[in-house]
Design a protein around this motif. Structure first.
Motif, mmCIF file in Angstrom:
data_model
loop_
_atom_site.group_PDB
_atom_site.id
_atom_site.type_symbol
_atom_site.label_atom_id
_atom_site.label_comp_id
_atom_site.label_asym_id
_atom_site.label_seq_id
_atom_site.Cartn_x
_atom_site.Cartn_y
_atom_site.Cartn_z
ATOM 1 N N ARG B 82 24.153 -31.210 -95.460
ATOM 2 C CA ARG B 82 22.928 -31.494 -96.194
ATOM 3 C C ARG B 82 22.530 -32.973 -96.130
ATOM 4 N NH1 ARG B 82 22.057 -28.274 -101.685
ATOM 5 N NH2 ARG B 82 22.280 -26.594 -100.173
ATOM 6 N N SER B 182 11.422 -24.163 -101.471
ATOM 7 C CA SER B 182 12.522 -25.073 -101.141
ATOM 8 C C SER B 182 13.372 -24.457 -100.046
ATOM 9 C CB SER B 182 13.379 -25.332 -102.377
ATOM 10 O OG SER B 182 14.610 -25.868 -101.966
ATOM 11 N N GLU B 184 16.307 -25.481 -99.181
ATOM 12 C CA GLU B 184 17.750 -25.691 -99.400
ATOM 13 C C GLU B 184 18.575 -24.402 -99.458
ATOM 14 O OE1 GLU B 184 18.821 -28.415 -102.453
ATOM 15 O OE2 GLU B 184 18.270 -30.145 -101.248
#
Lengths: 415, 289
Positions: B82, B182, B184
């Motif tokens: 990440r 998002s 993520e």
């Protein structure tokens, strides 16, 4: 292109300075503390396709040194073992040079790859430092590549071929039979194939095919299809290290019916193949089932220390260190030239076998007994280690130890 | 007949590169991370298969090990990957190269360098015989698993809302963000899937290949060749390239030159790159240009 700066120059510089400081502070302390120890360099592959064997080599070398030091050392001095991963021929040569020039080792012991063994021997010869080879098999190292300062406790390819060849002759698998051989595509394999072909030609066999296999090939399926199609009388492995494990697993997966034998072998690669995958006839320089007190003690001590029995590579490095220590005690010297003279005069060593061994003066090859082992079928296995039935020692008690080695003009060494 | 067998064997051999290559391609496409540690997860999958298999048998290992490896992937994604999605890809290359070395040495320290003993379970041994064609049953099972994975992954990416977001994220992550989605959790899911697939490959290949600490390094190069020939990030590219690479190896061996079979696939890669620098099916992904 990039918006991030993971590591700043300042961090790198700080790290380098810190590292250098640790190096400077640590090194003199070590060398002072060990100033009167005898240093021995141990070089062997710890990674790569021979890495599994290297681990046994290192463990056995550690054990030999611990035993010698516990018994008071050599001539009143402790032994200090400097261990390095030899990686490849170039790195092996660089590290050997560093061990000799910087660390002032009395001798170098180890190596498994014939290609790296050659480069180490060049350093040894140039610096007049004893090198005892514990795992390189190629005849070339004892032939055209032989050196005054290099000795071989590992058997040469000819010894492996003639030992296993005797078992194959007894099983009627040579005369008039077709062999299909797979050969590791590097110095060791090429050398072994040459010796195997000579044995075949001399005993009335013929090759159905011989295939070179790169050491990084893991999938043997295309070759297994070829073998099934060629219907040979015998499949011969001149492979090395992890290659043999891959070959055994996949040969058994393909369920081919042809008998299998090999001219190069290490017990660890068969232990790693898994239940029901080991088969065939193979030569060994030593095995853990050998029935004599010294051998049994070695197996028991090693198993206690490392939770698994030792294999042939462990035997090589353990005995190499023991015999060097013995020679240092007998000559009361650590000078390589003195040790070489002592070996050449025919000093004998116990080697945990029935008959004592000695380095042959002509090419510095250890003359000693060998064995063939026959795989036990999966259904009859009692545990994961005792996977084969060993033969009696080769050569037999009434024969010269030299009959399985290169003889006459096969000995190309000129010392 | 033999030539036919070699070609078919090559196709099947392509199946195991595929399991590795698909995850590699997916993680690159979405996050821009060239995961050199992908082979290490394959190795961990194999070691876990043996460890779990000694207690729960082959089936237990086959089901559990890929999930555990996938979870490990989640952790790596959350704490390492990440931080590298938005920086120079060269940095993630260094990261994953380091990870691969750490993983290999960790396996060596825990399990030792000698190979672990592991075999095909008794009920999956044996040959399938159709006329003149004889082939190990176990390898056909590997093929079935690979085909299942391709089909499942294709369905997931092309036919589900999850897949639509992932595909949009590959093309234009900023636009996805502007739409209020998002990325993520999607990145995490893709890492779980891709790395879990490498673990699955480890489980499936453990019975027929040597299980040793460097086994990941052995397969990663071939897997990269597959991904590069197919085009980084292209799903069907990876699938077709895996088959082409497998058949090329088979054909070179059939022609009697097994020693050149490895070299042949690099030559193939060179030729493909000369003609199509983005690989056979490489799409133009704007942010990588």
């Amino acid at each position: 292109m990039s918006e991030g700066k993971g590591v700043s120059r300042r961090t790198v510089v700080k790290g380098a300075v810190a590292g250098a400081a640790v190096g400077l502070a640590g090194f003199p302390f070590i060398s002072r503390a060990q100033a009167d120890a005898i240093r021995i360099g141990h070089l062997t592959p710890r990674t790569g396709f021979l890495g599994p064997l290297g681990e046994y080599a290192v463990q056995a070398a550690d054990m030999a040194v611990a035993e010698i030091n516990a018994a008071g050392g050599v001539n009143g001095r402790k032994i200090e073992l400097l261990k390095e991963d030899s990686v490849n021929p170039q790195t092996a040569s660089t590290k050997a040079e560093r061990m000799v020039e910087r660390d002032k080792v009395a001798c170098i012991i180890g190596e498994i790859s014939s290609a790296a063994g050659l480069t180490i021997s060049q350093v040894a010869e140039r610096t007049k430092t004893l090198f005892v080879n514990t795992g390189c098999n190629s005849d070339e190292l004892r032939g055209k590549g032989c050196k005054k300062y290099m000795f071989h406790i590992e058997s040469q390819n000819s010894m492996y071929v003639k030992t296993c060849g005797r078992a194959l002759l007894a099983q009627g698998l040579v005369k008039g039979k077709k062999w299909y051989s797979l050969t590791a595509d590097y110095a060791f394999g090429h050398d072994l194939l040459r010796v195997a072909k000579k044995f075949m030609a001399g005993n009335g066999g013929e090759f159905a095919a011989d295939k070179l296999v790169p050491t990084d090939v893991t999938d043997f399926s295309p070759l297994l299809l070829e073998i099934r199609n060629a219907k040979p009388d015998l499949v011969i492995s001149n492979l090395a290290g992890n290659q043999i494990t891959n070959f055994l697993k996949q040969y058994s997966e393909f369920g081919l019916p042809f008998p299998v034998a090999g001219f190069g072998f290490d017990t660890a690669v068969a232990w790693g193949a898994g239940k029901g995958n080991f088969l065939g006839t193979w030569p060994l320089v030593w095995h853990h089932l050998l029935d004599n007190p010294a051998s049994k003690k070695f197996v028991a001590d090693f198993t206690k220390r490392y939770n698994r029995p030792p294999e042939n590579q462990a035997w090589g490095d353990y005995n190499a260190i023991k015999l060097v220590a013995q020679a240092m005690a007998e000559t009361k010297s650590i000078d390589s030239t003195r040790l070489v003279e002592h070996f050449e005069k025919g000093a004998t060593f116990p080697l945990m076998k029935t008959r004592e061994g000695y380095f042959r003066k002509a090419d510095h090859q250890m003359m000693h007994e060998m064995y063939t082992v026959q795989a036990i079928p999966a259904a009859q296995l009692k545990n994961q280690w005792d996977i084969f039935t060993p033969s009696a020692a080769v050569p037999g008690p009434s024969e010269s130890l030299e009959v399985i080695a290169t003889v006459g003009d096969e000995i190309e060494c000129k010392l | 007949m033999l030539i036919l067998q070699h070609l078919l064997n090559g196709l099947l051999a392509g199946a195991y590169y595929l399991l590795i290559a698909l995850g590699l391609s997916l993680i690159f496409a979405l996050g821009g991370i060239v995961n050199l540690a992908h082979g290490a997860f394959y190795a961990i999958g194999a070691y876990l298969a043996v460890t779990i298999g000694q207690q729960l048998g082959f089936t237990g290992a086959a089901l559990l090990s890929p999930v555990v490896v996938g979870l490990l992937g989640l952790v790596i994604e959350r704490f390492l990957f990440r931080r590298f999605y938005k920086v120079d890809p060269a940095l993630s290359l260094l990261l994953t190269f380091g990870l691969a070395m750490v993983a290999e040495q960790a396996l060596r320290m825990v399990f030792g360098a000698p190979p672990l003993s592991w075999s095909i379970p008794q009920e999956l041994r044996g040959q399938v015989i159709v006329g003149d064609f004889v082939y190990p049953r176990y390898r056909l099972l590997i093929l079935a698993v690979a085909v299942g994975c391709v089909a499942g992954l294709w369905f997931l990416l092309q036919r589900t809302p999850f897949g639509r977001v992932v595909r949009a994220g590959v093309q234009n992550p900023d636009m996805v963000g502007a739409l209020g989605i998002s990325l993520e959790p999607y990145m995490a899911a893709v890492a779980f899937l891709g790395i879990g697939l490498a673990g699955l490959a480890g489980v499936m290949l453990a019975p027929i290949f040597t299980i040793h600490p460097a086994m990941g390094a052995e397969i990663i190069t071939s897997a990269f060749v597959v991904v590069v020939i197919g085009g980084l990030g292209s799903f069907w590219g990876a699938v077709i390239a895996a088959l082409i690479v497998g058949v090329t190896k088979g054909a070179v061996t059939a022609a009697g030159y097994p020693q050149y079979s490895e070299a042949a696939i690099y030559l193939l890669m060179l030729l493909v790159l000369l003609v199509r620098p983005r690989g056979l099916f490489g799409e133009r992904i704007q942010r990588f240009e």
